[in-house]
Design an enzyme around this catalytic site. Structure first.
Site, short mmCIF file in Angstrom:
data_model
loop_
_atom_site.label_atom_id
_atom_site.label_comp_id
_atom_site.label_asym_id
_atom_site.label_seq_id
_atom_site.Cartn_x
_atom_site.Cartn_y
_atom_site.Cartn_z
N THR A 1 37.18 -15.68 25.47
CA THR A 1 38.22 -15.78 26.50
C THR A 1 38.90 -14.42 26.64
O THR A 1 38.42 -13.55 27.34
CB THR A 1 39.22 -16.90 26.17
OG1 THR A 1 39.70 -16.75 24.83
CG2 THR A 1 38.56 -18.27 26.32
N LYS B 1 35.00 -17.04 18.23
CA LYS B 1 35.88 -16.49 19.25
C LYS B 1 37.31 -16.75 18.82
O LYS B 1 37.61 -17.70 18.09
CB LYS B 1 35.60 -17.10 20.63
CG LYS B 1 35.91 -18.59 20.80
CD LYS B 1 37.32 -19.01 21.03
CE LYS B 1 37.99 -18.24 22.15
NZ LYS B 1 39.44 -18.71 22.31
N THR C 1 42.07 -22.59 14.65
CA THR C 1 42.59 -22.17 15.94
C THR C 1 41.70 -21.09 16.54
O THR C 1 42.09 -19.99 16.80
CB THR C 1 44.02 -21.68 15.82
OG1 THR C 1 44.72 -22.65 15.08
CG2 THR C 1 44.66 -21.56 17.17
N GLU D 1 45.26 -10.58 20.50
CA GLU D 1 45.62 -10.14 21.84
C GLU D 1 46.59 -8.96 21.78
O GLU D 1 47.66 -9.04 21.17
CB GLU D 1 46.24 -11.31 22.60
CG GLU D 1 45.20 -12.35 22.98
CD GLU D 1 45.79 -13.59 23.60
OE1 GLU D 1 45.04 -14.33 24.26
OE2 GLU D 1 47.01 -13.84 23.43
N ASN E 1 49.89 -12.58 27.73
CA ASN E 1 50.27 -13.99 27.73
C ASN E 1 51.27 -14.34 28.82
O ASN E 1 51.42 -15.51 29.17
CB ASN E 1 50.81 -14.37 26.33
CG ASN E 1 49.67 -14.55 25.36
OD1 ASN E 1 48.99 -15.56 25.38
ND2 ASN E 1 49.44 -13.54 24.53
N THR F 1 48.21 -17.31 35.49
CA THR F 1 48.22 -16.84 36.88
C THR F 1 47.36 -15.60 37.11
O THR F 1 47.11 -15.24 38.25
CB THR F 1 49.65 -16.53 37.33
OG1 THR F 1 50.24 -15.61 36.37
CG2 THR F 1 50.47 -17.80 37.36
#
Length: 402
Positions: A151, A177, A188, A275, A397, A402
């Site tokens: 992702t 991943k 997770t 991230e 995040n 969006t």
């Protein structure tokens, strides 16, 4: 800790008897591989660990139920972009449809097929694309499936070891991943391990669960536990080594060490690819009252937002570390805690030591920062991995949906 010094990582290769595929189906909005499968040529012993989030996703529940029946699997169908989580009865029906369609394609029983999804929570799978995707999947021996589950990851996570078991070469290969929503309580992220070793399914389950506690459950990126994810191991026995049925078997310790190393390497790669992260953070705790307390302290340190921010800013502020230690439930001798960062000793007996702050700061600019803590209350240890907290984490995040 599991002793792995005699086993080393090797280049990625699939064990005997496995094939895969990964294709672009346009499930998400980006042009990337997003759908695939992983298949053993024969039914394999299987084990899994699963997220403890109360909102467990439909594919996660389905796979858990399949494995718990008789600890066997032969195939996994996977997708990224959409998590199929919080999707009600329609989501459950969609996961069952995936399972049934792949079982028909492969000519195997449906209970031998697991399902895994990752991505946006709350959206239904576009089943027209999923159905078309299952028809398009074909056997390959490259690593495309390792990319089809990604992702926000910057790259796929892969690990492989080979070891000798009763004169046969056994391969253990895993991929995973995970980049955000990483704070496993198990688990997770998505993690898949394949091996051509032969092992009883219940013994494999016990071995996986034990080793997950000191690998995947010891990483954290942001303290959030996802709804979806899992670690699944498949062992098809096609290397020809004798079947492991007990922890007392001669080859069991070697197998467990190899599995542990693969799980640990994947866990570290996930932490390093958090991230927005710029560096991997490793914390080693010594002198703990128990291994569980050592693990608790180590994970608390790598999970502290203050510690993570200091590491991003290359600020050797050890006060943030010692205060985190004091927040845990672990036994602590408050007069005798030692702290080092990248081998530079900053605290002894809970008091500051003189050190070159510029040298310490410069050392924290490396891709890996190591924090060592000695609690001096026992002989147990703990280890955990995380990453720094950067401006880019918020950017990623803030716009994930969006």
């Amino acid at each position: 800790m599991i002793e792995t010094k005699d086993i080393t990582l090797t280049s990625f290769q699939w064990p005997a008897g496995y094939y895969n595929d990964g294709i672009e189906m346009g499930i998400g909005q980006s042009d990337k591989l997003d759908f695939g499968y992983l298949v053993s040529e024969v039914p394999a012993s299987a084990a899994g660990t699963y997220t403890t989030n109360k909102f467990q996703a439909a594919p996660t529940k389905l796979t858990k139920n399949m494995i718990n029946q008789d600890h066997q699997l032969q195939a996994m169908v996977v997708n990224s972009a959409i998590a199929n989580s919080c999707t009600g009865e329609q989501g459950e029906d969609n996961a069952l449809t995936e399972q049934q369609l792949l079982s028909e394609k492969l000519g195997i029983d449906a209970h031998l097929v697991g399902v895994a999804s990752t991505g946006l929570i709350g959206a239904q799978l576009p089943m027209d694309k999923v159905i078309a995707g299952i028809k398009q999947l074909s056997p390959h021996h490259e690593d495309n499936v390792t990319k089809a589950v990604l992702t926000t990851d910057k790259h796929s996570k892969q690990a492989c070891v080979q070891l000798e078991m009763s004169g046969k070469t056994v391969t253990i290969t895993g991929f995973a991943k995970g980049s955000g929503m990483i704070h496993p309580k198990m688990a997770t992220m998505l993690g898949f391990v394949t091996t051509d070793a032969a092992i009883d399914g219940k013994l494999l389950q016990a071995t996986l669960s034990e080793n997950v506690d000191t690998t995947f459950n010891q990483i954290t990126v942001d303290g959030d536990t996802s709804t979806n994810d899992m670690v699944v191991v498949m062992a098809n026995g096609m290397a020809g080594a004798p079947k492991l049925t007990s922890k007392e078997d001669a080859d069991f310790s070697s197998f467990q060490a190899g599995l542990h190393l693969v799980l640990q390497e994947l866990a570290k790669q996930i932490a390093a690819d958090g991230e927005g992260a710029t560096k991997l953070v490793e914390c080693n705790v010594n002198g703990a009252f128990s291994d569980l307390e050592g693990q608790e302290v180590a994970k608390a340190i790598v999970g502290s937002n203050l510690v993570k921010s200091a590491i991003f800013g290359q600020d050797p502020n050890w006060g943030r570390i010692i205060s985190t230690v004091g927040m845990t439930n672990a036994h602590v001798d408050i007069a005798h805690v030692d702290i080092e960062i990248n081998g530079i000793k900053m605290v002894q007996d809970s008091l500051a030591l003189p050190f070159d702050e510029q040298m310490a700061s410069d050392s924290m600019g490396a891709n890996k920062v190591v924090i060592d803590v000695n609690l001096h209350v026992g002989s147990a240890t703990g280890q955990a991995w995380g990453c720094d907290l950067t401006y880019n984490y918020v950017k990623i995040n803030a716009s994930y949906h969006t």
